[in-house]
Write an enzyme that holds these catalytic residues in place. Sequence first.
Site, PDB file in Angstrom:
ATOM      1  N   ASP A 183       3.740   0.341   2.317  1.00 58.45           N
ATOM      2  CA  ASP A 183       3.462  -1.076   2.557  1.00 58.45           C
ATOM      3  C   ASP A 183       2.618  -1.648   1.420  1.00 58.45           C
ATOM      4  O   ASP A 183       1.589  -1.085   1.051  1.00 58.45           O
ATOM      5  CB  ASP A 183       2.734  -1.253   3.892  1.00 58.45           C
ATOM      6  CG  ASP A 183       2.599  -2.711   4.293  1.00 58.45           C
ATOM      7  OD1 ASP A 183       3.499  -3.492   3.947  1.00 58.45           O
ATOM      8  OD2 ASP A 183       1.603  -3.060   4.955  1.00 58.45           O
ATOM      9  N   SER A 199      -4.829   0.861   3.937  1.00 56.98           N
ATOM     10  CA  SER A 199      -4.539   1.482   5.234  1.00 56.98           C
ATOM     11  C   SER A 199      -5.532   2.612   5.458  1.00 56.98           C
ATOM     12  O   SER A 199      -6.737   2.388   5.407  1.00 56.98           O
ATOM     13  CB  SER A 199      -3.082   1.954   5.293  1.00 56.98           C
ATOM     14  OG  SER A 199      -2.761   2.420   6.581  1.00 56.98           O
ATOM     15  N   HIS A 257      -4.592  -2.253   7.649  1.00 57.72           N
ATOM     16  CA  HIS A 257      -3.881  -1.865   8.867  1.00 57.72           C
ATOM     17  C   HIS A 257      -4.888  -1.517   9.961  1.00 57.72           C
ATOM     18  O   HIS A 257      -5.659  -0.571   9.824  1.00 57.72           O
ATOM     19  CB  HIS A 257      -2.981  -0.656   8.600  1.00 57.72           C
ATOM     20  CG  HIS A 257      -1.868  -0.938   7.651  1.00 57.72           C
ATOM     21  ND1 HIS A 257      -1.187   0.055   6.981  1.00 57.72           N
ATOM     22  CD2 HIS A 257      -1.297  -2.108   7.249  1.00 57.72           C
ATOM     23  CE1 HIS A 257      -0.255  -0.479   6.214  1.00 57.72           C
ATOM     24  NE2 HIS A 257      -0.304  -1.794   6.360  1.00 57.72           N
TER      25      HIS A 257
END
EC number: 3.1.1.61
Length: 349
Positions: A286, A164, A190
């Site tokens: 995540d 991310s 992401h």
Amino acid sequence: MSKVRVLCVDDSALMRQLMTEIINSHPDMEMVAAAQDPLVARDLIKKFNPQVLTLDVEMPRMDGLDFLEKLMRLRPMPVVMVSSLTGKNSEITMRALELGAIDFVTKPQLGIREGMLAYSELIADKIRTAAKARLPQRVLENKPAMLSHTPLLSSEKLIAIGASTGGTEAIRAVLQPLPPTSPALLITQHMPPGFTRSFAERLNKLCQITVKEAEDGERVLPGHAYIAPGDRHLELARSGANYQVRIHDGPAVNRHRPSVDVLFRSVAQYAGRNAVGVILTGMGNDGAAGLLEMHRAGAYTLAQNEASCVVFGMPREAIAMGGVNDVVELNQISQRMLAQISSGQALRI
């Protein structure tokens, strides 16, 4: 509690007003000043000493990239780029991340109030993350030497990577040294729609392997890296004896689409002990649960260490859950991945 001090640089008076309203609506941050161009911003930075800068990509007098390059060289600080959703601007945004920007957001469609609350929360989350982030180390512009571990082409073994905040440059650092004989890589970063194609194309020019935005139904091939499209989940699937890409619009997982957990869980199911899992820099959790599933399925798993992360959120959560075999500095991850694949360690339960 002290507020995060933010300075906005944007040539649009409407965007400066909107950003000021958004930032000041959150009790833990404040807009200390707003500038219409980088030359004005230079003086305001000296005066207000902001903790985070939001920077428009395209501006008069000095464009965002030129200003960012000078800023990172002379007075490094966390920067969140603000970009219009165009092909040209997506390429510029990718370059800004290479130069040291922490993250980016797309400009909203002004005049549309629906979704503005979600947009406000998105900007606030990125500001908070940037304020706590470690400034990324610049990856060398020239191609690094090819790694000594050169595994035979294999259609069974593969590598899954999730990242991310700070991940675009971390992924670049991992992929650039890989030889063309590397196993296939599936990557979830992401990222909103409109940027992943530019990200993949830029990596493809810099790497010895083929890097592309993943397409639904395509066969997974050795020597290729497949990037999850923005706002769509990437999964591994099987088609007979071959691996296949699956792209879908399922619900967000851990508030993200694409989600790293979605990728890792599919790899655990279909590749099991033939896979290596890698979790890189990023905020939140995540990927932590999915990496644990990969670990339990027999995959070898790695996490980027705190010292080399821009944000040590996702790796920390994965380590805490017990799904990580080794914690490795960013510049050692490529070598470690291929060493495990070559030695067959990725095949051990």
